[in-house]
Design a protein around this motif. Structure first.
Motif, PDB file in Angstrom:
ATOM      1  N   LYS A 142       0.791  -1.312   0.113  1.00 14.11           N
ATOM      2  CA  LYS A 142       0.030   0.005  -0.022  1.00 14.11           C
ATOM      3  C   LYS A 142       0.795   1.213   0.079  1.00 14.11           C
ATOM      4  N   SER A 143       1.933   1.246   0.629  1.00 15.87           N
ATOM      5  CA  SER A 143       2.849   2.488   0.811  1.00 15.87           C
ATOM      6  C   SER A 143       3.549   2.643  -0.655  1.00 15.87           C
ATOM      7  N   GLN A 144       3.902   1.684  -1.702  1.00 15.55           N
ATOM      8  CA  GLN A 144       4.309   1.772  -3.031  1.00 15.55           C
ATOM      9  C   GLN A 144       3.201   2.442  -3.726  1.00 15.55           C
ATOM     10  N   ARG A 145       2.019   1.809  -3.754  1.00 12.64           N
ATOM     11  CA  ARG A 145       1.046   2.459  -4.417  1.00 12.64           C
ATOM     12  C   ARG A 145       0.604   3.756  -4.130  1.00 12.64           C
TER      13      ARG A 145
ATOM     14  N   GLN B 201       6.842   6.871   1.845  1.00 16.87           N
ATOM     15  CA  GLN B 201       8.017   5.881   2.754  1.00 16.87           C
ATOM     16  C   GLN B 201       7.456   5.295   3.906  1.00 16.87           C
ATOM     17  N   PHE B 202       6.370   6.192   4.300  1.00 20.54           N
ATOM     18  CA  PHE B 202       5.722   5.663   5.618  1.00 20.54           C
ATOM     19  C   PHE B 202       4.868   4.359   5.680  1.00 20.54           C
ATOM     20  N   PRO B 203       4.893   3.411   6.371  1.00 24.17           N
ATOM     21  CA  PRO B 203       4.205   2.150   6.246  1.00 24.17           C
ATOM     22  C   PRO B 203       2.584   2.558   6.302  1.00 24.17           C
ATOM     23  N   VAL B 204       1.970   2.343   5.284  1.00 28.64           N
ATOM     24  CA  VAL B 204       0.315   2.453   5.446  1.00 28.64           C
ATOM     25  C   VAL B 204      -0.448   1.279   5.941  1.00 28.64           C
ATOM     26  N   ALA B 205       0.040   0.299   5.733  1.00 26.69           N
ATOM     27  CA  ALA B 205      -0.617  -1.045   6.350  1.00 26.69           C
ATOM     28  C   ALA B 205      -0.490  -0.916   7.887  1.00 26.69           C
ATOM     29  N   ARG B 206       0.553  -0.592   8.374  1.00 24.07           N
ATOM     30  CA  ARG B 206       0.958  -0.497   9.678  1.00 24.07           C
ATOM     31  C   ARG B 206      -0.114   0.599  10.388  1.00 24.07           C
ATOM     32  N   MET B 207      -0.174   1.760   9.610  1.00 26.76           N
ATOM     33  CA  MET B 207      -0.990   2.756  10.118  1.00 26.76           C
ATOM     34  C   MET B 207      -2.593   2.519  10.211  1.00 26.76           C
ATOM     35  N   GLU B 208      -2.850   1.424   9.253  1.00 30.78           N
ATOM     36  CA  GLU B 208      -4.351   0.934   9.231  1.00 30.78           C
ATOM     37  C   GLU B 208      -4.443   0.132  10.397  1.00 30.78           C
ATOM     38  N   ARG B 209      -3.606  -0.760  10.569  1.00 29.71           N
ATOM     39  CA  ARG B 209      -3.771  -1.762  11.721  1.00 29.71           C
ATOM     40  C   ARG B 209      -3.816  -1.055  12.800  1.00 29.71           C
ATOM     41  N   ALA B 210      -2.996  -0.179  12.929  1.00 29.24           N
ATOM     42  CA  ALA B 210      -2.979   0.696  14.413  1.00 29.24           C
ATOM     43  C   ALA B 210      -4.250   1.206  14.633  1.00 29.24           C
ATOM     44  N   MET B 211      -4.797   1.681  13.598  1.00 31.34           N
ATOM     45  CA  MET B 211      -6.207   2.710  13.627  1.00 31.34           C
ATOM     46  C   MET B 211      -7.284   1.515  13.903  1.00 31.34           C
ATOM     47  N   LYS B 212      -7.301   0.455  13.294  1.00 29.87           N
ATOM     48  CA  LYS B 212      -8.095  -0.512  13.598  1.00 29.87           C
ATOM     49  C   LYS B 212      -8.169  -1.328  15.171  1.00 29.87           C
ATOM     50  N   ASP B 213      -6.903  -1.264  15.384  1.00 25.61           N
ATOM     51  CA  ASP B 213      -6.795  -1.877  16.898  1.00 25.61           C
ATOM     52  C   ASP B 213      -7.065  -0.841  18.051  1.00 25.61           C
ATOM     53  N   LYS B 214      -6.814   0.451  17.878  1.00 27.77           N
ATOM     54  CA  LYS B 214      -7.191   1.290  18.818  1.00 27.77           C
ATOM     55  C   LYS B 214      -8.733   1.711  18.638  1.00 27.77           C
TER      56      LYS B 214
ATOM     57  N   ALA C  80      -0.649   8.562   6.984  1.00 31.61           N
ATOM     58  CA  ALA C  80       0.769   8.161   6.760  1.00 31.61           C
ATOM     59  C   ALA C  80       1.235   9.249   5.945  1.00 31.61           C
ATOM     60  N   ALA C  81       0.697   9.887   4.918  1.00 31.88           N
ATOM     61  CA  ALA C  81       1.155  11.244   4.313  1.00 31.88           C
ATOM     62  C   ALA C  81       1.382  12.269   5.074  1.00 31.88           C
TER      63      ALA C  81
ATOM     64  N   GLU D 140       4.431  11.607   7.266  1.00 30.77           N
ATOM     65  CA  GLU D 140       5.527  11.896   6.455  1.00 30.77           C
ATOM     66  C   GLU D 140       5.983  13.072   6.061  1.00 30.77           C
ATOM     67  N   TYR D 141       5.056  13.999   5.844  1.00 32.24           N
ATOM     68  CA  TYR D 141       5.309  15.370   5.530  1.00 32.24           C
ATOM     69  C   TYR D 141       6.066  16.172   6.780  1.00 32.24           C
ATOM     70  N   VAL D 142       5.235  16.048   8.024  1.00 30.33           N
ATOM     71  CA  VAL D 142       5.772  16.746   8.945  1.00 30.33           C
ATOM     72  C   VAL D 142       7.301  16.200   9.414  1.00 30.33           C
ATOM     73  N   VAL D 143       7.488  14.815   9.243  1.00 31.67           N
ATOM     74  CA  VAL D 143       8.789  14.473   9.712  1.00 31.67           C
ATOM     75  C   VAL D 143       9.792  15.112   8.586  1.00 31.67           C
ATOM     76  N   ALA D 144       9.260  14.978   7.453  1.00 28.64           N
ATOM     77  CA  ALA D 144      10.364  15.482   6.336  1.00 28.64           C
ATOM     78  C   ALA D 144      10.730  16.942   6.607  1.00 28.64           C
ATOM     79  N   GLU D 145       9.710  17.650   7.106  1.00 24.43           N
ATOM     80  CA  GLU D 145       9.890  19.352   7.090  1.00 24.43           C
ATOM     81  C   GLU D 145      10.752  19.455   8.309  1.00 24.43           C
ATOM     82  N   VAL D 146      10.348  18.610   9.569  1.00 23.30           N
ATOM     83  CA  VAL D 146      11.323  18.812  10.730  1.00 23.30           C
ATOM     84  C   VAL D 146      13.033  18.364  10.365  1.00 23.30           C
ATOM     85  N   LEU D 147      13.054  17.266   9.351  1.00 20.78           N
ATOM     86  CA  LEU D 147      14.462  16.917   9.401  1.00 20.78           C
ATOM     87  C   LEU D 147      15.035  17.991   8.539  1.00 20.78           C
TER      88      LEU D 147
END
Length: 160
Positions: free
Chosen positions: A27-30, A34-47, A62-63, A66-73
């Motif tokens: 899903k991240s490649q589609r 760079q950030f894991p979309v599937a992991r974000m989805e799983r975390a949102m479902k679990d919570k 995820a987007a 990723e944008y905030v992290v890229a800006e800070v870096l």
């Protein structure tokens, strides 16, 4: 039948002949992230943030992260270059957050989210004011009062 096939365990693939398939895309490649979309989805479902969850919600989260992290870096990398260092340290990140108005507002308006970052830490890592160097035209800056060896009265001596 040659064409587009979809299997629930596989991603979309196009049959191009004798068993040659294109590579699987996660899903991240589609989404081109760079950030894991599937992991974000799983975390949102679990919570259990919501009873129903769209697949686009995880991509959006995820987007945004990723944008905030890229800006800070990027900003902390610039602060690191200003210090003539090769590695980004925590003081560079604090300085980047302190100098950027939008990121500073994001942190101050959401204190429960950013529990590790306080305003005192941001202010302690603020850039220091540089002292102005004396020029040759400022002759009075080169005169220094030195204490005499023979008494309490000082004599005027000139630095060379």
């Amino acid at each position: 039948k040659i064409g587009v096939h979809f299997n629930s365990s596989m991603a979309w693939r196009k049959n191009k002949g004798k068993g040659s398939y294109s590579q699987r895309m996660n899903k991240s490649q589609r989404a081109g992230l760079q950030f894991p979309v599937a992991r974000m989805e799983r975390a949102m479902k679990d919570k259990k943030y919501a009873s129903r969850l769209s697949s686009g919600a995880a991509v959006y989260i995820a987007a945004a992260i990723e944008y905030v992290v890229a800006e800070v870096l990027e900003l902390s990398g610039n602060a690191c270059k200003d210090d003539k260092k090769m590695r980004i340290q925590d003081k560079h990140m604090f300085r980047a957050l302190y100098l950027d108005d939008e990121l500073k507002a994001l942190i101050t308006k959401n204190p429960n989210t950013f529990t590790e970052i306080t305003l005192q830490q941001l202010e302690s890592h603020a850039p220091k004011q540089k002292e102005k160097k004396a020029t040759k035209s400022d002759d009075h800056c080169h005169e220094v009062w030195k204490e005499s060896y023979f008494g309490q009265f000082g004599t005027l001596r000139r630095k060379h």
